[in-house]
Write a protein that holds these residues in place. Structure first.
Motif, PDB file in Angstrom:
ATOM      1  N   THR A   1      92.048 114.734  28.159  1.00  0.00           N
ATOM      2  CA  THR A   1      91.496 114.521  29.472  1.00  0.00           C
ATOM      3  C   THR A   1      91.629 113.417  30.002  1.00  0.00           C
ATOM      4  O   THR A   1      91.916 113.220  31.238  1.00  0.00           O
ATOM      5  CB  THR A   1      90.167 115.339  29.694  1.00  0.00           C
ATOM      6  OG1 THR A   1      90.112 116.623  28.898  1.00  0.00           O
ATOM      7  CG2 THR A   1      89.540 115.267  30.989  1.00  0.00           C
ATOM      8  N   LEU A   2      91.161 112.347  29.332  1.00  0.00           N
ATOM      9  CA  LEU A   2      91.264 110.849  29.678  1.00  0.00           C
ATOM     10  C   LEU A   2      92.297 110.100  28.867  1.00  0.00           C
ATOM     11  O   LEU A   2      92.493 110.383  27.682  1.00  0.00           O
ATOM     12  CB  LEU A   2      89.839 110.214  29.467  1.00  0.00           C
ATOM     13  CG  LEU A   2      88.979 110.564  30.368  1.00  0.00           C
ATOM     14  CD1 LEU A   2      87.659 110.008  29.971  1.00  0.00           C
ATOM     15  CD2 LEU A   2      89.186 110.248  31.860  1.00  0.00           C
ATOM     16  N   THR A   3      92.843 109.071  29.178  1.00  0.00           N
ATOM     17  CA  THR A   3      93.763 108.268  28.167  1.00  0.00           C
ATOM     18  C   THR A   3      93.150 107.154  27.400  1.00  0.00           C
ATOM     19  O   THR A   3      93.707 106.842  26.416  1.00  0.00           O
ATOM     20  CB  THR A   3      94.938 107.709  29.237  1.00  0.00           C
ATOM     21  OG1 THR A   3      94.411 106.991  30.155  1.00  0.00           O
ATOM     22  CG2 THR A   3      95.623 108.613  29.784  1.00  0.00           C
ATOM     23  N   ARG A   4      91.720 106.639  28.059  1.00  0.00           N
ATOM     24  CA  ARG A   4      91.094 105.997  26.970  1.00  0.00           C
ATOM     25  C   ARG A   4      90.044 105.909  27.224  1.00  0.00           C
ATOM     26  O   ARG A   4      89.326 106.455  28.286  1.00  0.00           O
ATOM     27  CB  ARG A   4      91.669 104.424  27.622  1.00  0.00           C
ATOM     28  CG  ARG A   4      91.187 103.939  28.855  1.00  0.00           C
ATOM     29  CD  ARG A   4      92.129 102.655  29.207  1.00  0.00           C
ATOM     30  NE  ARG A   4      91.579 102.047  30.383  1.00  0.00           N
ATOM     31  CZ  ARG A   4      90.703 101.008  30.476  1.00  0.00           C
ATOM     32  NH1 ARG A   4      90.573 100.338  29.449  1.00  0.00           N
ATOM     33  NH2 ARG A   4      90.060 100.785  31.611  1.00  0.00           N
ATOM     34  N   ASN A   5      88.985 105.522  26.547  1.00  0.00           N
ATOM     35  CA  ASN A   5      87.646 105.385  26.361  1.00  0.00           C
ATOM     36  C   ASN A   5      87.018 103.942  27.077  1.00  0.00           C
ATOM     37  O   ASN A   5      87.176 103.107  26.022  1.00  0.00           O
ATOM     38  CB  ASN A   5      86.911 105.857  25.080  1.00  0.00           C
ATOM     39  CG  ASN A   5      85.537 105.687  25.142  1.00  0.00           C
ATOM     40  OD1 ASN A   5      84.974 105.299  25.871  1.00  0.00           O
ATOM     41  ND2 ASN A   5      84.872 106.135  24.142  1.00  0.00           N
ATOM     42  N   VAL A   6      86.787 103.741  27.984  1.00  0.00           N
ATOM     43  CA  VAL A   6      86.506 102.374  28.348  1.00  0.00           C
ATOM     44  C   VAL A   6      84.988 102.135  27.987  1.00  0.00           C
ATOM     45  O   VAL A   6      84.659 100.769  27.889  1.00  0.00           O
ATOM     46  CB  VAL A   6      86.200 102.454  30.201  1.00  0.00           C
ATOM     47  CG1 VAL A   6      87.859 102.585  30.766  1.00  0.00           C
ATOM     48  CG2 VAL A   6      85.254 103.429  30.738  1.00  0.00           C
ATOM     49  N   ALA A   7      84.198 103.031  27.669  1.00  0.00           N
ATOM     50  CA  ALA A   7      82.893 102.649  27.039  1.00  0.00           C
ATOM     51  C   ALA A   7      83.167 102.003  25.521  1.00  0.00           C
ATOM     52  O   ALA A   7      82.219 101.036  25.263  1.00  0.00           O
ATOM     53  CB  ALA A   7      82.157 103.705  26.742  1.00  0.00           C
ATOM     54  N   ALA A   8      84.078 102.261  24.774  1.00  0.00           N
ATOM     55  CA  ALA A   8      84.708 101.617  23.506  1.00  0.00           C
ATOM     56  C   ALA A   8      84.795 100.202  23.703  1.00  0.00           C
ATOM     57  O   ALA A   8      84.658  99.419  22.761  1.00  0.00           O
ATOM     58  CB  ALA A   8      85.687 102.325  23.080  1.00  0.00           C
ATOM     59  N   ASN A   9      85.088  99.655  25.027  1.00  0.00           N
ATOM     60  CA  ASN A   9      85.290  98.428  25.222  1.00  0.00           C
ATOM     61  C   ASN A   9      84.147  97.362  25.571  1.00  0.00           C
ATOM     62  O   ASN A   9      84.270  96.381  25.893  1.00  0.00           O
ATOM     63  CB  ASN A   9      86.516  98.253  26.336  1.00  0.00           C
ATOM     64  CG  ASN A   9      87.783  98.521  25.767  1.00  0.00           C
ATOM     65  OD1 ASN A   9      88.046  98.529  24.592  1.00  0.00           O
ATOM     66  ND2 ASN A   9      88.796  99.119  26.576  1.00  0.00           N
ATOM     67  N   VAL A  10      83.050  98.177  25.902  1.00  0.00           N
ATOM     68  CA  VAL A  10      81.738  97.467  26.248  1.00  0.00           C
ATOM     69  C   VAL A  10      81.071  96.928  24.943  1.00  0.00           C
ATOM     70  O   VAL A  10      80.809  97.548  23.807  1.00  0.00           O
ATOM     71  CB  VAL A  10      80.945  98.214  26.925  1.00  0.00           C
ATOM     72  CG1 VAL A  10      79.535  97.825  27.268  1.00  0.00           C
ATOM     73  CG2 VAL A  10      81.441  98.708  28.219  1.00  0.00           C
ATOM     74  N   LYS A  11      80.532  95.674  24.967  1.00  0.00           N
ATOM     75  CA  LYS A  11      79.810  95.270  23.502  1.00  0.00           C
ATOM     76  C   LYS A  11      78.566  95.725  23.721  1.00  0.00           C
ATOM     77  O   LYS A  11      77.872  95.410  24.858  1.00  0.00           O
ATOM     78  CB  LYS A  11      80.001  93.576  23.449  1.00  0.00           C
ATOM     79  CG  LYS A  11      81.239  93.078  23.295  1.00  0.00           C
ATOM     80  CD  LYS A  11      81.918  93.552  21.949  1.00  0.00           C
ATOM     81  CE  LYS A  11      83.245  93.124  21.805  1.00  0.00           C
ATOM     82  NZ  LYS A  11      83.868  93.848  20.588  1.00  0.00           N
ATOM     83  N   MET A  12      77.903  96.372  22.862  1.00  0.00           N
ATOM     84  CA  MET A  12      76.727  97.000  22.930  1.00  0.00           C
ATOM     85  C   MET A  12      76.174  96.645  21.399  1.00  0.00           C
ATOM     86  O   MET A  12      76.652  97.056  20.471  1.00  0.00           O
ATOM     87  CB  MET A  12      76.540  98.383  22.949  1.00  0.00           C
ATOM     88  CG  MET A  12      75.133  98.920  23.183  1.00  0.00           C
ATOM     89  SD  MET A  12      74.235  98.390  24.330  1.00  0.00           S
ATOM     90  CE  MET A  12      73.388  99.595  24.874  1.00  0.00           C
TER      91      MET A  12
END
Length: 149
Positions: A108-119
């Motif tokens: 449904t999406l091409t990428r997971n932008v949350a995976a690029n957030v440092k947490m």
């Protein structure tokens, strides 16, 4: 597709999505969501009063005869600054990340932008058990106040 998750996991995902994710990120199209949007949401979530945002005090029934049942903070203009814990922020982020990962898996999406957030993972709190005297004081107080819990 029916999720293959434990009932408790589904309940937690639903709660975090309803209380924290949808109100802030719901209007944004997922394919237009950016790393900056996610980071801004996390920063705002850390500073936001949960009572104000979720209307907790406003939902309390107004009862002038019972001081325990009165609106006492955010609904009357006195923000209580009930901030979420670092674990709440972390769990809300992990719920968003899991949802976006699922959307990528289902194409449904091409990428997971949350995976690029440092947490970072919050530290576990050290629990200090009550002493016998503290437990006795608490139980006597509950009995005196006729607290049903």
């Amino acid at each position: 597709m029916e999720p293959n998750l434990a009932p408790k996991t589904m309940a937690n995902y639903e709660m975090f999505a309803r209380l924290y994710i949808a109100p802030a990120l719901g209007p944004k199209r997922l394919d237009k969501l950016t790393v900056r949007d996610v980071q801004s949401w996390l920063n705002k979530l850390r500073r936001s009063c949960l009572c104000c945002d979720q209307g907790k005090d406003a939902a309390r029934p107004e009862n002038h005869n019972n001081p325990k049942r009165r609106r006492r903070c955010c609904a009357i203009g006195k923000c209580c600054r009930s901030l979420p814990s670092e674990w709440t922020v972390h769990d809300a982020y992990m719920t968003l990340r899991a949802a976006l990962s699922n959307a990528v898996r289902e194409e449904t999406l091409t990428r997971n932008v949350a995976a690029n957030v440092k947490m970072s993972v919050p530290r576990k709190r050290k629990v200090k058990p009550w002493s016998v005297d503290e437990a006795r004081t608490f139980l006597e107080s509950a009995r005196t106040r006729e607290d049903p819990m």
